[in-house]
Design a protein around this motif. Sequence first.
Motif, PDB file in Angstrom:
ATOM      1  N   THR A  23      29.591  37.156  98.731  1.00  0.00           N
ATOM      2  CA  THR A  23      29.830  37.441  97.312  1.00  0.00           C
ATOM      3  C   THR A  23      30.156  36.150  96.572  1.00  0.00           C
ATOM      4  O   THR A  23      29.605  35.866  95.504  1.00  0.00           O
ATOM      5  N   LEU A  24      31.064  35.362  97.163  1.00  0.00           N
ATOM      6  CA  LEU A  24      31.457  34.101  96.524  1.00  0.00           C
ATOM      7  C   LEU A  24      30.289  33.118  96.451  1.00  0.00           C
ATOM      8  O   LEU A  24      30.134  32.403  95.464  1.00  0.00           O
ATOM      9  N   GLU A  25      29.475  33.093  97.515  1.00  0.00           N
ATOM     10  CA  GLU A  25      28.311  32.200  97.486  1.00  0.00           C
ATOM     11  C   GLU A  25      27.341  32.628  96.399  1.00  0.00           C
ATOM     12  O   GLU A  25      26.753  31.799  95.710  1.00  0.00           O
ATOM     13  N   GLY A  26      27.191  33.938  96.232  1.00  0.00           N
ATOM     14  CA  GLY A  26      26.342  34.441  95.148  1.00  0.00           C
ATOM     15  C   GLY A  26      26.920  34.049  93.799  1.00  0.00           C
ATOM     16  O   GLY A  26      26.197  33.637  92.888  1.00  0.00           O
ATOM     17  N   GLN A  27      28.243  34.163  93.688  1.00  0.00           N
ATOM     18  CA  GLN A  27      28.888  33.764  92.438  1.00  0.00           C
ATOM     19  C   GLN A  27      28.762  32.265  92.222  1.00  0.00           C
ATOM     20  O   GLN A  27      28.628  31.804  91.091  1.00  0.00           O
ATOM     21  N   GLN A  28      28.804  31.514  93.312  1.00  0.00           N
ATOM     22  CA  GLN A  28      28.729  30.060  93.184  1.00  0.00           C
ATOM     23  C   GLN A  28      27.402  29.647  92.557  1.00  0.00           C
ATOM     24  O   GLN A  28      27.361  28.712  91.763  1.00  0.00           O
ATOM     25  N   VAL A  29      26.336  30.355  92.889  1.00  0.00           N
ATOM     26  CA  VAL A  29      25.041  30.049  92.278  1.00  0.00           C
ATOM     27  C   VAL A  29      25.168  30.190  90.763  1.00  0.00           C
ATOM     28  O   VAL A  29      24.744  29.329  89.999  1.00  0.00           O
ATOM     29  N   ARG A  35      28.057  25.781  85.272  1.00  0.00           N
ATOM     30  CA  ARG A  35      28.586  24.418  85.190  1.00  0.00           C
ATOM     31  C   ARG A  35      27.539  23.475  84.586  1.00  0.00           C
ATOM     32  O   ARG A  35      27.856  22.640  83.751  1.00  0.00           O
ATOM     33  N   ASN A  36      26.286  23.628  85.015  1.00  0.00           N
ATOM     34  CA  ASN A  36      25.223  22.780  84.471  1.00  0.00           C
ATOM     35  C   ASN A  36      25.081  22.997  82.971  1.00  0.00           C
ATOM     36  O   ASN A  36      24.922  22.039  82.210  1.00  0.00           O
ATOM     37  N   MET A  37      25.144  24.274  82.563  1.00  0.00           N
ATOM     38  CA  MET A  37      25.054  24.551  81.124  1.00  0.00           C
ATOM     39  C   MET A  37      26.247  23.950  80.389  1.00  0.00           C
ATOM     40  O   MET A  37      26.090  23.368  79.312  1.00  0.00           O
ATOM     41  N   LEU A  38      27.444  24.084  80.979  1.00  0.00           N
ATOM     42  CA  LEU A  38      28.639  23.537  80.342  1.00  0.00           C
ATOM     43  C   LEU A  38      28.581  22.016  80.272  1.00  0.00           C
ATOM     44  O   LEU A  38      28.965  21.422  79.262  1.00  0.00           O
ATOM     45  N   THR A  39      28.095  21.403  81.340  1.00  0.00           N
ATOM     46  CA  THR A  39      27.960  19.949  81.348  1.00  0.00           C
ATOM     47  C   THR A  39      26.993  19.503  80.256  1.00  0.00           C
ATOM     48  O   THR A  39      27.270  18.555  79.510  1.00  0.00           O
ATOM     49  N   GLN A  40      25.884  20.207  80.122  1.00  0.00           N
ATOM     50  CA  GLN A  40      24.918  19.887  79.068  1.00  0.00           C
ATOM     51  C   GLN A  40      25.552  20.108  77.699  1.00  0.00           C
ATOM     52  O   GLN A  40      25.365  19.305  76.782  1.00  0.00           O
ATOM     53  N   ARG A  41      26.317  21.179  77.557  1.00  0.00           N
ATOM     54  CA  ARG A  41      26.965  21.481  76.276  1.00  0.00           C
ATOM     55  C   ARG A  41      27.970  20.398  75.934  1.00  0.00           C
ATOM     56  O   ARG A  41      28.077  19.986  74.783  1.00  0.00           O
ATOM     57  N   ILE A  42      28.714  19.919  76.941  1.00  0.00           N
ATOM     58  CA  ILE A  42      29.669  18.832  76.715  1.00  0.00           C
ATOM     59  C   ILE A  42      28.929  17.588  76.225  1.00  0.00           C
ATOM     60  O   ILE A  42      29.357  16.936  75.270  1.00  0.00           O
ATOM     61  N   LEU A 106      35.768  26.615  87.131  1.00  0.00           N
ATOM     62  CA  LEU A 106      34.686  26.645  88.115  1.00  0.00           C
ATOM     63  C   LEU A 106      35.057  25.821  89.346  1.00  0.00           C
ATOM     64  O   LEU A 106      34.799  26.230  90.483  1.00  0.00           O
ATOM     65  N   ASP A 107      35.673  24.681  89.117  1.00  0.00           N
ATOM     66  CA  ASP A 107      36.102  23.838  90.242  1.00  0.00           C
ATOM     67  C   ASP A 107      37.123  24.591  91.103  1.00  0.00           C
ATOM     68  O   ASP A 107      37.085  24.521  92.343  1.00  0.00           O
ATOM     69  N   ASP A 108      38.045  25.326  90.455  1.00  0.00           N
ATOM     70  CA  ASP A 108      39.041  26.109  91.194  1.00  0.00           C
ATOM     71  C   ASP A 108      38.358  27.179  92.046  1.00  0.00           C
ATOM     72  O   ASP A 108      38.751  27.438  93.191  1.00  0.00           O
ATOM     73  N   ARG A 109      37.343  27.806  91.514  1.00  0.00           N
ATOM     74  CA  ARG A 109      36.628  28.845  92.259  1.00  0.00           C
ATOM     75  C   ARG A 109      35.920  28.249  93.473  1.00  0.00           C
ATOM     76  O   ARG A 109      35.847  28.875  94.526  1.00  0.00           O
ATOM     77  N   GLU A 110      35.421  27.051  93.325  1.00  0.00           N
ATOM     78  CA  GLU A 110      34.774  26.393  94.465  1.00  0.00           C
ATOM     79  C   GLU A 110      35.793  26.105  95.570  1.00  0.00           C
ATOM     80  O   GLU A 110      35.501  26.253  96.758  1.00  0.00           O
ATOM     81  N   LYS A 111      37.010  25.740  95.176  1.00  0.00           N
ATOM     82  CA  LYS A 111      38.060  25.504  96.168  1.00  0.00           C
ATOM     83  C   LYS A 111      38.371  26.795  96.915  1.00  0.00           C
ATOM     84  O   LYS A 111      38.581  26.786  98.131  1.00  0.00           O
ATOM     85  N   GLU A 112      38.407  27.919  96.197  1.00  0.00           N
ATOM     86  CA  GLU A 112      38.641  29.213  96.843  1.00  0.00           C
ATOM     87  C   GLU A 112      37.541  29.518  97.858  1.00  0.00           C
ATOM     88  O   GLU A 112      37.818  30.020  98.954  1.00  0.00           O
TER      89      GLU A 112
END
Length: 133
Positions: A23-29, A35-42, A106-112
């Motif tokens: 489930t988490l791996e699916g969410q990570q996708v 994250r890519n969209m947010l990085t582009q938005r930034i 998002l970074d916190d979720r990756e740590k989880e």
Amino acid sequence: LKLHARNESNDIRVQELQTKLKTLEGQQVGWNSERNMLTQRIQDLMQQLEQGVEAIEIARQESIVLANSMVDERTSEWDAERGTLNGKIEALKTEARATIELKGQLDDREKELKQCRAEILEHQKEIEEIRKA
């Protein structure tokens, strides 16, 4: 018999953790995409901020030239434009802060996710030790 029960319990826990991991791996996708969209938005926001600063500087320089001939008229127009641009810049800064905060989440979720993987490995090692015993 106790080892068999413990082994079954660990098997169930591993299955639960593997399900959670999938489930988490699916969410990570999704998170990576977000994250890519947010990085582009930034990046877009930063570019807009730069353009806003340049526009303010251009407006300031124009106001100095125009002030010699039409001080009262042009100054009030420039003040309005500057106020509008400053408002836009503040709005962009607010949006950029919110976007950066989301990226942190998002970074916190990756740590989880990494922690769950570590737990699964731990349980798998326990199962292997039980099986060897």
